[in-house]
Write an enzyme that holds these catalytic residues in place. Structure first.
Site, PDB file in Angstrom:
ATOM      1  CG  HIS A   1      -1.928   1.690   1.639  1.00 40.33           C
ATOM      2  ND1 HIS A   1      -3.047   1.263   1.051  1.00 40.33           N
ATOM      3  CD2 HIS A   1      -1.660   2.411   2.019  1.00 40.33           C
ATOM      4  CE1 HIS A   1      -3.569   2.633   0.973  1.00 40.33           C
ATOM      5  NE2 HIS A   1      -2.437   3.023   2.048  1.00 40.33           N
ATOM      6  CD  GLU A   2       1.751   3.670   3.791  1.00 41.80           C
ATOM      7  OE1 GLU A   2       1.716   4.815   3.265  1.00 41.80           O
ATOM      8  OE2 GLU A   2       0.842   3.427   4.532  1.00 41.80           O
TER       9      GLU A   2
ATOM     10  CG  HIS B   1       0.665   6.560  -1.049  1.00 34.23           C
ATOM     11  ND1 HIS B   1      -0.319   7.678  -0.687  1.00 34.23           N
ATOM     12  CD2 HIS B   1      -0.597   5.623   0.395  1.00 34.23           C
ATOM     13  CE1 HIS B   1      -1.492   7.262  -0.350  1.00 34.23           C
ATOM     14  NE2 HIS B   1      -1.495   6.289   0.770  1.00 34.23           N
TER      15      HIS B   1
ATOM     16  CD  GLU C   1      -5.194   7.065   0.819  1.00 32.01           C
ATOM     17  OE1 GLU C   1      -4.821   5.908   0.474  1.00 32.01           O
ATOM     18  OE2 GLU C   1      -4.283   7.634   1.443  1.00 32.01           O
TER      19      GLU C   1
END
Length: 532
Positions: free
Chosen positions: A293-294, A297, A323
């Site tokens: 997930h990170e 980003h 997001e």
């Protein structure tokens, strides 16, 4: 086939720009550099700073916050904008205005639009209030950490109360005639109205709630304990696995790093985009998927054009789009069957105890729909959005004055029982689990669900454009996906507003349709649902 954009639309700035535009960018770069320096100090506070450093760090961040605010609100910015008045108000298809305004490219006009929006917002808010908000955030962070560790909401409550009051005051300065929560939401998503956002969230909720009920009634058995039944997973070995997944996905270590933090996050610039994660020794999937997930980003930040660093053309479009990138990599890649075909051998190499787990079992474990999960960052892809709904409703009530801070734990627990069928036994696992309110970030949470809807639309378009994306993922080849996202999303910076960016990338306006089709098909097949 999706539609693209011309080089000129994407940010071509050949030739010398008009003098007021050059002055405007010079002023704005100072703002951007101060804010980026503040971001490094904030990263340090959450990752490496000794516990006793808070008093000095609070002053440092407050000073930088007020400095960036004053630079943005300065007369020099106002004067340059006045000379360019009207330059950003034309259509995306051509130059507008007269004099210097007529000399701007479309991309330059977009940069002026973005700086004007931020300048007008900054000019409306007193510097003293900005300093107070920053100081409160710096002091609230260690209080939140202590409150969570000690399961003691009362330790954090005074800071939350102060944040609510300060943010109401902030919203009143920006626009006293509007819903203050709507004003705060615009700090994170300035291009979609709150009404439009709520329409998308409502469409998601109306599909997800009955689907989750049907899944919970399903008799289909998934391999939910494929990893958790095998014992514990040491944190240092999980960290090594997370480094492996970052390398697999294409994280450039020369421009980033991996660390641990109480709440996973990513921060940085196109030259230095850092990620963090955390570990649960009972289950390696939590840290793994948080890291993916990170990474999403970070890869967005790293994909912004280096040459436009310090300008809106080198900045992200805002949090819904940000997001979308993290949720795309976490859910459409990290939770896919193709990804587990490729990555399971790497996990087994790090944890030989998982040698008998099959790719199908790993896929099922990564996509189980929990009946009893309390933690948002560990939530499955569907119930995740009910976690968001709880926070959205509570913070709206706080800002509206309809909920007292002292009542937050009880209301939180009631909503979890009503929406998710579970009731937290501790505030640490309840209203203290997220870091966002310690920062005073009211209006942030809806962007997670908006980003999920956007991720599905972008991935659907990428899948249509890339010859065999599923095969690429199964082979551990992410180059085509990286290139597609960079070309369609990252390289534009804040050139397009949110809906325009999505439409330019996919050929369709932003809706929840692709997300709803995706989850219906995926989870209908996983759980053999009658509705599919």
């Amino acid at each position: 086939m999706t539609t693209g954009t011309s080089d000129r639309d994407a940010g071509d700035e050949s030739g010398a720009p008009p003098a007021p535009y050059a002055r405007l960018l010079e002023e704005y770069r100072r703002v951007a550099n101060v804010r980026n320096a503040s971001g490094v100090l904030s990263w340090d506070q959450q990752v490496m700073m000794p516990e006793g450093g808070t008093p000095a760090r609070a002053q440092q961040l407050s000073t930088l916050s007020s400095l960036s605010h004053d630079l943005l609100a300065d007369d020099a910015v106002s004067d340059a904008l006045a000379e360019l008045d009207g330059a950003e108000r034309g259509s995306a298809g051509g130059r507008t205005g007269s004099g210097t305004a007529a000399d701007l490219t479309d991309a330059q006009s977009a940069a002026v639009r973005e700086i004007r929006r931020k300048h007008e917002r900054a000019a409306a808010v007193p510097t003293e209030l900005i300093e107070e908000i920053s100081t409160t955030a710096s002091e609230a962070l260690p209080a939140w950490k202590e409150a969570k560790a000690e399961d003691d909401f009362e330790t954090f409550a005074p800071y939350l109360r102060e944040h609510v009051e300060l943010k109401r005051e902030y919203a009143e300065h920006v626009d006293p005639d509007r819903d203050p929560y709507e004003v705060l939401f615009e700090d994170f998503e300035p291009c979609l109205s709150l009404d439009r956002a709520e329409d998308i969230l409502t469409a998601m909720r109306e599909t997800l709630v009955p689907m989750i009920d049907e899944i919970r009634a399903s008799e289909t058995d998934l391999a939910t304990d494929a990893f958790t039944s095998l014992g514990t997973y040491a944190a240092d070995e999980q960290e090594a696995l997370c480094r492996d997944v970052l390398s697999t996905l294409g994280y450039p270590w020369e421009r980033g790093r991996l660390d641990t933090a109480p709440h996973p996050f990513s921060t940085g610039t196109t030259f230095d985009a850092r990620v963090t994660t955390r570990f649960d020794e009972s289950d390696p999937l939590g840290s793994l998927l948080s890291t993916v997930h990170e990474f999403g980003h970070a890869t967005y930040t790293l994909g912004l054009p280096d040459e436009h660093y310090g300008t809106p053309l080198g900045e992200d479009r805002d949090l819904s789009v940000h997001e979308s990138q993290s949720r795309l990599w976490e859910n459409h890649v990290g939770r896919s069957a193709a990804f587990w075909e490729h990555f399971l051998p790497t996990l087994v190499e790090q944890f030989p105890k998982a040698a008998d787990v099959t790719p199908r079992e790993a896929y099922e474990a990564a996509n189980q729909v929990y009946e009893d999960n309390l933690i948002r960052t560990e939530a499955d892809e569907l119930t995740y959005h009910l976690h968001i709904l709880v926070r959205f409703e509570i913070e709206r009530a706080l800002i509206a004055g309809d909920l007292d801070v002292d009542d937050v734990p009880a209301v939180w627990n009631d909503k979890y029982e009503a929406y998710l069928g579970v009731r937290p036994e501790t505030d640490a696992a309840g209203c203290l689990q997220d870091i966002h309110w310690s920062h005073g970030n009211f209006g942030y949470f809806p962007t997670y669900s908006l980003g999920s809807a956007m991720a599905a639309q972008l991935y659907h378009a990428a899948d249509a454009d890339i010859a065999d994306l599923d095969r690429d993922v199964a082979a551990g080849d992410f180059d085509a996906l990286h290139e597609w996202l960079t070309e369609r999303v990252h390289r534009h910076g804040a050139r397009y507003e949110t809906n325009d960016l999505v439409e330019a990338a996919t050929g369709e306006p932003f809706t929840a349709d692709a997300f709803l089709e995706y989850v219906t098909a995926k989870y209908g097949a996983l759980y053999d649902l009658d509705s599919v």
